[in-house]
Motif scaffolding. Structure first.
Motif, short mmCIF file in Angstrom:
data_model
loop_
_atom_site.label_atom_id
_atom_site.label_comp_id
_atom_site.label_asym_id
_atom_site.label_seq_id
_atom_site.Cartn_x
_atom_site.Cartn_y
_atom_site.Cartn_z
N SER A 120 0.82 -1.22 0.00
CA SER A 120 0.00 0.00 0.00
C SER A 120 0.85 1.27 0.00
O SER A 120 2.03 1.25 0.38
CB SER A 120 -0.93 0.02 1.22
OG SER A 120 -0.19 0.30 2.40
N LEU A 121 0.22 2.36 -0.41
CA LEU A 121 0.86 3.67 -0.38
C LEU A 121 1.20 4.08 1.06
O LEU A 121 2.25 4.68 1.31
CB LEU A 121 -0.04 4.72 -1.04
CG LEU A 121 0.49 6.15 -1.07
CD1 LEU A 121 1.82 6.22 -1.81
CD2 LEU A 121 -0.52 7.07 -1.73
N ASP A 122 0.34 3.75 2.02
CA ASP A 122 0.62 4.10 3.42
C ASP A 122 1.92 3.46 3.89
O ASP A 122 2.71 4.09 4.61
CB ASP A 122 -0.53 3.68 4.33
CG ASP A 122 -1.74 4.59 4.18
OD1 ASP A 122 -1.58 5.76 3.76
OD2 ASP A 122 -2.85 4.13 4.49
N ILE A 123 2.16 2.23 3.50
CA ILE A 123 3.41 1.57 3.90
C ILE A 123 4.59 2.19 3.16
O ILE A 123 5.67 2.36 3.74
CB ILE A 123 3.31 0.05 3.71
CG1 ILE A 123 2.27 -0.50 4.70
CG2 ILE A 123 4.67 -0.62 3.94
CD1 ILE A 123 1.97 -1.97 4.56
N GLN A 124 4.40 2.60 1.93
CA GLN A 124 5.47 3.31 1.22
C GLN A 124 5.86 4.57 1.99
O GLN A 124 7.04 4.90 2.12
CB GLN A 124 5.03 3.70 -0.19
CG GLN A 124 5.05 2.57 -1.18
CD GLN A 124 4.70 3.03 -2.58
OE1 GLN A 124 4.57 4.23 -2.86
NE2 GLN A 124 4.55 2.08 -3.48
#
Length: 165
Positions: free
Chosen positions: A128-132
């Motif tokens: 996910s983008l949040d983890i990025q």
């Protein structure tokens, strides 16, 4: 093995370090933390290394670390993964081992360019983008703070261009 050459300037390090040092800790949802931990555990199961905990061992350079990796083991310093984002210290330990192995796979050193190369390699695998964004804070911004200060900065996760509303 040829290590990644440094192309960044002091001002780039300073700008990124200040984003980290002056940034407010991000609010991260429980769902994102759970997703991060699940992803890290999957990464851990794929590591072909024996990770070894150390209170004091820290590699002086990437070449030294690569030598250990080629022997199938990797020291992971407790100093490297004390971020409050993880619900359990094992996830920080896994993160650091995975990140160091990414340095090996990308043939990148501990310069800002090397950290950015390792970050980009990891982001190709995240769910996910949040983890990025978490990885950007952990890998790029925190490393820039270390390079700028000359010592480890207090751990936190910051999303510099995101308001916490």
């Amino acid at each position: 093995m040829t290590l990644t050459k440094t192309k960044t300037t002091l001002s780039q390090v300073e700008i990124l370090a200040k984003l980290y040092l002056e940034g407010k800790p991000a609010e991260i949802s429980k769902e994102t933390i759970a997703q991060l931990c699940d992803w890290l555990m999957d990464e851990f199961h794929q590591l072909p290394l024996n990770l070894q905990f150390s209170d004091y061992m820290r590699y002086d350079n990437a070449k030294e670390m690569f030598g250990d990796i080629e022997k199938g083991h990797l020291w992971v310093s407790a100093e490297s993964y004390d971020s409050a984002v993880y619900p359990n210290p094992i996830y920080g330990f896994i993160f650091q081992g995975m990140h160091d192995y990414d340095h090996y796979l990308t043939d990148s050193d501990f310069s800002l360019d090397g950290e950015i190369a390792a970050y980009h390699f990891a982001t190709k695998r995240v769910p996910s983008l949040d983890i990025q964004k978490i990885l950007y804070s952990e890998i790029v911004l925190r490393s820039a703070a270390y390079l700028y200060l000359g010592h480890t900065a207090d751990p936190k996760i910051v999303f510099p261009y995101h308001s916490n509303r």
